[in-house]
Write an enzyme that holds these catalytic residues in place. Structure first.
Site, PDB file in Angstrom:
ATOM      1  N   ASP A   8       3.797  -0.826   2.258  1.00 30.97           N
ATOM      2  CA  ASP A   8       2.398  -0.690   1.865  1.00 30.97           C
ATOM      3  C   ASP A   8       2.104   0.706   1.346  1.00 30.97           C
ATOM      4  OD1 ASP A   8       0.934  -3.053   2.122  1.00 30.97           O
ATOM      5  OD2 ASP A   8       0.721  -2.820   4.293  1.00 30.97           O
ATOM      6  N   LYS A  22       3.607  -2.574  -1.866  1.00 32.39           N
ATOM      7  CA  LYS A  22       2.487  -3.517  -1.855  1.00 32.39           C
ATOM      8  C   LYS A  22       1.202  -2.716  -1.904  1.00 32.39           C
ATOM      9  CE  LYS A  22       1.201  -6.045   2.040  1.00 32.39           C
ATOM     10  NZ  LYS A  22      -0.193  -5.576   2.281  1.00 32.39           N
ATOM     11  N   GLU A  47      -3.361  -3.264  -2.159  1.00 33.89           N
ATOM     12  CA  GLU A  47      -4.466  -4.205  -1.973  1.00 33.89           C
ATOM     13  C   GLU A  47      -5.422  -4.169  -3.160  1.00 33.89           C
ATOM     14  OE1 GLU A  47      -6.405  -3.454   1.792  1.00 33.89           O
ATOM     15  OE2 GLU A  47      -4.525  -3.683   2.919  1.00 33.89           O
ATOM     16  N   GLU A  79      -4.640 -13.087   2.358  1.00 28.86           N
ATOM     17  CA  GLU A  79      -4.981 -12.976   3.779  1.00 28.86           C
ATOM     18  C   GLU A  79      -6.327 -13.613   4.078  1.00 28.86           C
ATOM     19  OE1 GLU A  79      -4.368  -9.046   5.357  1.00 28.86           O
ATOM     20  OE2 GLU A  79      -5.298  -9.544   7.275  1.00 28.86           O
TER      21      GLU A  79
HETATM   22  O1  KIV Z   1      -0.200  -4.148   6.929  1.00 29.28           O
HETATM   23  C1  KIV Z   1       0.126  -5.320   7.173  1.00 29.28           C
HETATM   24  O2  KIV Z   1       0.714  -5.643   8.207  1.00 29.28           O
HETATM   25  C2  KIV Z   1      -0.208  -6.342   6.195  1.00 29.28           C
HETATM   26  C3  KIV Z   1      -0.049  -7.769   6.615  1.00 29.28           C
HETATM   27  C4  KIV Z   1      -1.177  -8.169   7.473  1.00 29.28           C
HETATM   28  C5  KIV Z   1       0.104  -8.665   5.450  1.00 29.28           C
HETATM   29  O3  KIV Z   1      -0.632  -6.038   5.128  1.00 29.28           O
END
Ligand code: KIV
Length: 271
Positions: free
Chosen positions: A90, A120, A122, A189
């Site tokens: 992330d 990843k 958002e 989500e």
């Molecule tokens: O940070 C995380 O764990 C996530 C998941 C909930 C998909 O983004």
């Protein structure tokens, strides 16, 4: 004896092929070497070094405080353990939203310093410039739509997203925009299962759900939730495979008892 070189790694292409043949994708979070070793050896397709580390590792209430340096630390620990799974990291809050050049710098730091395989982030249209710039550097990007925890103060609650027609329409449009941009997969989500199914059927890249029903291309959960380490969090979508909080606490209590009673160490546990 098999060596790591014999292991067939999961790639972004593997995931696309899995969607094409209808094989569901398994994805779980991990944040450290020891647990990532177990997740990888269990055969997980994707390991997400989620910014949920902010909650489950650092004890923050939201995902907002975690920094890029901290995410890189977690990601590098996971990468050292992994032989097979695709590792996605992330981009933390504040490292990609406002400025696409900063987004690229953040993604490059993750790839270079942790040696992860993808990032990843958002959001949909509002982060498209950042998505495009990161992709143009050859870094695979996974999108994340629906409930996006980095925007919790905008939403106000963690309730189900896109129940209304306008938000659902926008979500489908955003999924298509992210696919057209070149994202290799999306997380969706906490949205109604019917909507998630519609998204999964309307794009060709894998849609991985969390609280998004069964008719998507794969599922993701947070490790601490599914193992029951985090007892406070019990949304309807969560399946608990263990009650580790109580099991681990029991072990600690037994250890304390054994130390206090001088039962530990015994004759065979010393030199
Ligand atoms: O940070 C995380 O764990 C996530 C998941 C909930 C998909 O983004």
């Amino acid at each position: 004896m098999s060596t790591y070189k014999d292991v067939k790694r999961v790639t972004t292409h593997t995931l696309l092929e899995m969607k094409e043949r209808g094989e569901k994708i398994s994805m779980l979070t991990a944040y450290d070497f020891s647990m990532a070793t177990i997740v990888d050896q269990a055969g997980m397709d994707v390991i997400l070094v989620g910014d949920s580390a902010s909650n489950v590792m650092a004890g923050h209430e939201t995902t907002l405080p975690i920094t890029l340096d901290q995410m890189i630390y977690h990601a590098a620990s996971v990468i050292r353990a992994v032989k097979r799974s695709l590792v996605v990291v992330d981009l933390p809050f504040g490292t990609y939203q406002g400025d696409s050049k900063e987004a690229l710098r953040s993604a490059i730091r993750i790839m270079k310093e942790s040696e992860a395989h993808a990032v990843k982030l958002e959001g949909g249209r509002e982060v498209l410039e950042s998505v495009n710039r990161i992709l143009s550097a050859g870094i695979p990007v996974m999108g994340h739509l629906g409930l996006t925890p980095q925007s919790i103060y905008k939403f106000g609650t963690y309730t189900v997203r896109a129940k209304g027609e306008d938000e659902a329409k926008r979500l489908i449009e955003d999924a298509k925009l992210l696919e057209e941009a070149g994202c290799f997969a999306l997380v969706i989500e906490k949205v109604p299962a019917k909507l998630a199914q519609q998204v999964a059927e309307s794009i060709s890249i894998p849609v991985i759900g969390i609280g998004a029903g069964a008719d998507v291309d794969g599922q993701v959960l947070v490790m601490h939730d599914m193992l029951g380490i985090n007892k406070e969090f019990s949304p309807r979508f969560l399946r608990r495979y263990h009650n580790l909080f109580d099991e681990i606490k029991g072990s600690f209590e037994n250890y304390i008892k054994d130390v206090k009673s001088k039962d530990f160490p015994n004759d065979s546990e010393q030199y």
